[in-house]
Design a protein around this motif. Structure first.
Motif, PDB file in Angstrom:
ATOM      1  N   LEU A  92       0.827  -1.207   0.000  1.00  0.00           N
ATOM      2  CA  LEU A  92       0.000   0.000   0.000  1.00  0.00           C
ATOM      3  C   LEU A  92       0.865   1.262   0.000  1.00  0.00           C
ATOM      4  O   LEU A  92       0.567   2.231  -0.704  1.00  0.00           O
ATOM      5  N   LEU A  93       1.948   1.238   0.763  1.00  0.00           N
ATOM      6  CA  LEU A  93       2.855   2.382   0.805  1.00  0.00           C
ATOM      7  C   LEU A  93       3.498   2.633  -0.558  1.00  0.00           C
ATOM      8  O   LEU A  93       3.588   3.789  -1.000  1.00  0.00           O
ATOM      9  N   VAL A  96       0.825   4.231  -2.824  1.00  0.00           N
ATOM     10  CA  VAL A  96       0.561   5.631  -2.478  1.00  0.00           C
ATOM     11  C   VAL A  96       1.748   6.517  -2.860  1.00  0.00           C
ATOM     12  O   VAL A  96       1.556   7.615  -3.395  1.00  0.00           O
ATOM     13  N   ASP A  97       2.962   6.044  -2.635  1.00  0.00           N
ATOM     14  CA  ASP A  97       4.148   6.825  -3.017  1.00  0.00           C
ATOM     15  C   ASP A  97       4.246   7.007  -4.532  1.00  0.00           C
ATOM     16  O   ASP A  97       4.646   8.066  -5.006  1.00  0.00           O
ATOM     17  N   LEU A  99       1.686   7.126  -6.608  1.00  0.00           N
ATOM     18  CA  LEU A  99       0.691   8.149  -6.947  1.00  0.00           C
ATOM     19  C   LEU A  99       1.195   9.544  -6.583  1.00  0.00           C
ATOM     20  O   LEU A  99       1.012  10.495  -7.359  1.00  0.00           O
ATOM     21  N   TYR A 100       1.817   9.672  -5.421  1.00  0.00           N
ATOM     22  CA  TYR A 100       2.361  10.976  -5.026  1.00  0.00           C
ATOM     23  C   TYR A 100       3.405  11.478  -6.024  1.00  0.00           C
ATOM     24  O   TYR A 100       3.384  12.646  -6.408  1.00  0.00           O
ATOM     25  N   THR A 135      -2.716  15.103  -0.602  1.00  0.00           N
ATOM     26  CA  THR A 135      -3.418  14.025   0.102  1.00  0.00           C
ATOM     27  C   THR A 135      -2.576  12.765   0.132  1.00  0.00           C
ATOM     28  O   THR A 135      -2.453  12.111   1.188  1.00  0.00           O
ATOM     29  N   THR A 136      -1.981  12.391  -0.998  1.00  0.00           N
ATOM     30  CA  THR A 136      -1.161  11.191  -1.007  1.00  0.00           C
ATOM     31  C   THR A 136       0.118  11.355  -0.185  1.00  0.00           C
ATOM     32  O   THR A 136       0.612  10.389   0.387  1.00  0.00           O
ATOM     33  N   MET A 139      -1.058  10.630   3.260  1.00  0.00           N
ATOM     34  CA  MET A 139      -1.276   9.185   3.389  1.00  0.00           C
ATOM     35  C   MET A 139       0.051   8.461   3.561  1.00  0.00           C
ATOM     36  O   MET A 139       0.146   7.514   4.356  1.00  0.00           O
ATOM     37  N   SER A 140       1.055   8.886   2.812  1.00  0.00           N
ATOM     38  CA  SER A 140       2.368   8.255   2.898  1.00  0.00           C
ATOM     39  C   SER A 140       2.984   8.427   4.274  1.00  0.00           C
ATOM     40  O   SER A 140       3.630   7.518   4.795  1.00  0.00           O
ATOM     41  N   LEU A 143       1.205   6.031   6.730  1.00  0.00           N
ATOM     42  CA  LEU A 143       1.413   4.609   6.516  1.00  0.00           C
ATOM     43  C   LEU A 143       2.760   4.215   7.091  1.00  0.00           C
ATOM     44  O   LEU A 143       3.078   3.172   7.427  1.00  0.00           O
TER      45      LEU A 143
END
Length: 143
Positions: A92-93, A96-97, A99-100, A135-136, A139-140, A143
């Motif tokens: 998941l990390l 998300v990374d 996407l960031y 946002t990402t 989230m990062s 996580l």
């Protein structure tokens, strides 16, 4: 100052060179305002080059390397035989990374590299990519 003649002897050449240097020294007045404008234009060029290299090229290289490495780690952790909670969090990390990095490259790096992107697409995508990048990033961190 007289025009250069056809006297190609050493004395004639030296005389013409000394006359030319005297002419340059006598007419060497530069307006300080013009000089300041030239200096500020050089600083603007240096700043634009610095922004292009750091925010454009270097950030894009780091972002592309990050996307590739995150995809490799995503493949590695999804192919584990035993899927523990830790492995799932790392998957998941990495998602998300990735996407960031993509949103950040679209928001910050690509405008420095492409004028066509700025003129055609940047105005339309920035209201979406900038909040998604922020946002990402949050989230990062969590996580």
């Amino acid at each position: 100052m007289k025009p250069i003649g056809n006297d190609w002897s050493e004395e004639g050449m030296l005389e013409e060179i000394s006359e030319f240097l005297t002419y340059i020294q006598d007419n060497q007045t530069i307006d300080p305002q013009i000089l300041n404008e030239l200096k500020s234009q050089d600083k603007d060029k240096d700043y634009k080059l610095f922004c292009f290299l750091v925010e454009g090229v270097f950030m894009m290289l780091v972002g592309v390397c990050g996307v590739v490495l995150n995809c490799l780690s995503l493949c590695f952790f999804t192919r584990q035989r035993t899927q523990r909670l830790f492995h799932r969090l790392l998957v998941l990390l990495s998602m998300v990374d990735t996407l960031y990095l993509v949103f950040s490259m679209l928001s910050f790096s690509l405008p420095h590299l492409s004028i066509d992107f700025v003129e055609n697409a940047y105005v339309y995508i920035i209201p979406y990519t900038l909040p998604l990048a922020q946002t990402t990033m949050g989230m990062s961190v969590y996580l």
